[in-house]
Scaffold this active site. Structure first.
Site, PDB file in Angstrom:
ATOM      1  N   PHE A  77      -5.515  13.287   0.788  1.00  0.00           N
ATOM      2  CA  PHE A  77      -6.312  12.376   1.600  1.00  0.00           C
ATOM      3  C   PHE A  77      -7.718  12.947   1.771  1.00  0.00           C
ATOM      4  O   PHE A  77      -7.908  14.167   1.764  1.00  0.00           O
ATOM      5  CB  PHE A  77      -5.697  12.209   3.000  1.00  0.00           C
ATOM      6  CG  PHE A  77      -4.388  11.470   3.023  1.00  0.00           C
ATOM      7  CD1 PHE A  77      -4.338  10.136   3.399  1.00  0.00           C
ATOM      8  CD2 PHE A  77      -3.202  12.105   2.699  1.00  0.00           C
ATOM      9  CE1 PHE A  77      -3.129   9.455   3.440  1.00  0.00           C
ATOM     10  CE2 PHE A  77      -1.985  11.436   2.726  1.00  0.00           C
ATOM     11  CZ  PHE A  77      -1.953  10.105   3.101  1.00  0.00           C
ATOM     12  N   THR A  98       0.339  13.862  -1.713  1.00  0.00           N
ATOM     13  CA  THR A  98      -0.820  12.971  -1.693  1.00  0.00           C
ATOM     14  C   THR A  98      -2.004  13.693  -1.070  1.00  0.00           C
ATOM     15  O   THR A  98      -1.863  14.371  -0.053  1.00  0.00           O
ATOM     16  CB  THR A  98      -0.534  11.678  -0.899  1.00  0.00           C
ATOM     17  OG1 THR A  98       0.427  10.894  -1.613  1.00  0.00           O
ATOM     18  CG2 THR A  98      -1.791  10.838  -0.725  1.00  0.00           C
TER      19      THR A  98
END
Length: 286
Positions: A174, A172
């Site tokens: 960010f 992921t």
């Protein structure tokens, strides 16, 4: 300065882990929603926010592409987190005796093989770490949680299986947000820089082709592009893109001049140092 960084989710979530990895000396503050995490920074209750923007499997994170351009925040950094999930239960529980597994919808989707193998019924929860807290509170050995490794210790749960995600490369990205300020000048940043911007084009033939032409002719690399409709008329499309380079770089400056000519509005959401993880990804595909 508050020395606080806000994030959406509960303690032990992946967003919490991202905060502690990137800013170990800051106090990570959980928020119930993305809007609350944004508001803490906008109101001066936190210096930064750590917000997931895209996942290598699930794609973009819903709502961020709408919330970010409308906020009074800007992107000042990025962080990549390897996503790991453990299967957790109350002390004394076992996978064989369990019937349900609870977690965020994305976590359940990223651990399908394990769920199918053990014939568990997936139950959607609002948050990965929140599902671990619920399992602790329910104290029912038939109910399990899929949560990041940090959650087990936080909520006193037993780890029944580690690394149960289907794809070991699950990642992921960010973005780190701060209150809006002047963009850092070129000399303040390293050579490898990312600029994130949004622009809107008319819903007419060749609009996107013409808007992006300046990046191609000036040799500016686009690393990400997302599109979404604006308003209820379906007459205009907004694009969010990441490009390599600083607005002061001549190729980027020329590309933005062309982009401005073919769009209604161009808004720079941030210029910031590229993560070291980008170098690793580039090396793997060279």
């Amino acid at each position: 300065m508050t020395n606080k960084i806000s994030y959406q989710g509960e303690a032990g979530s992946n967003s919490n882990i991202a905060c502690t990895e990137r800013f170990p000396d800051m106090e990570a503050v959980p928020c119930a929603s993305f809007e609350d995490a944004f508001a803490m920074v906008e109101n001066g209750e936190a210096d930064l926010a750590m917000i997931p923007i895209e996942n290598s499997i699930a794609g973009r994170v819903a709502d961020i592409h709408v919330l970010l351009p409308e906020s009074d925040l800007q992107i000042v950094g990025e962080h990549y987190l390897r996503i790991r999930f453990d299967l957790l239960g109350i002390p004394g529980s076992s996978i064989e005796s369990a019937t349900e597994v609870h977690s965020h919808i994305h976590a359940l989707g990223q651990c399908r093989r394990m769920i199918r193998e053990h014939q568990l019924t997936p139950i959607i929860a609002g948050d990965t770490a929140g599902s671990a807290r619920e399992i602790r509170d329910w104290n029912d050995p038939r109910k399990l949680s899929l949560a990041p490794p940090m959650a087990a210790e936080l909520y006193g749960l037993e780890v029944l299986s580690t690394g149960v995600e289907d794809d070991p490369t699950n990642m992921t990205r960010f973005v780190v947000l701060a209150r809006k300020q002047a963009l850092p000048i070129r000399a303040q940043l390293p050579e490898d820089v990312i600029t994130t911007l949004v622009f809107q084009v008319r819903n007419v033939p060749s609009a996107l082709y013409k808007a992006l032409g300046g990046f191609a002719t000036n040799g500016v690399n686009l690393t990400r592009m997302e599109s979404y409709m604006v308003g209820s008329t379906f007459a205009a499309t907004t694009f969010m893109v990441d490009i390599e380079g600083h607005p002061e770089d001549l190729p980027v400056r020329l590309a933005l001049d062309e982009l401005d000519f073919f769009t209604w509005e161009v808004k720079v959401l941030g210029t910031y140092a590229a993560s070291e993880h980008r170098h690793k990804m580039t090396a793997e595909f060279v």
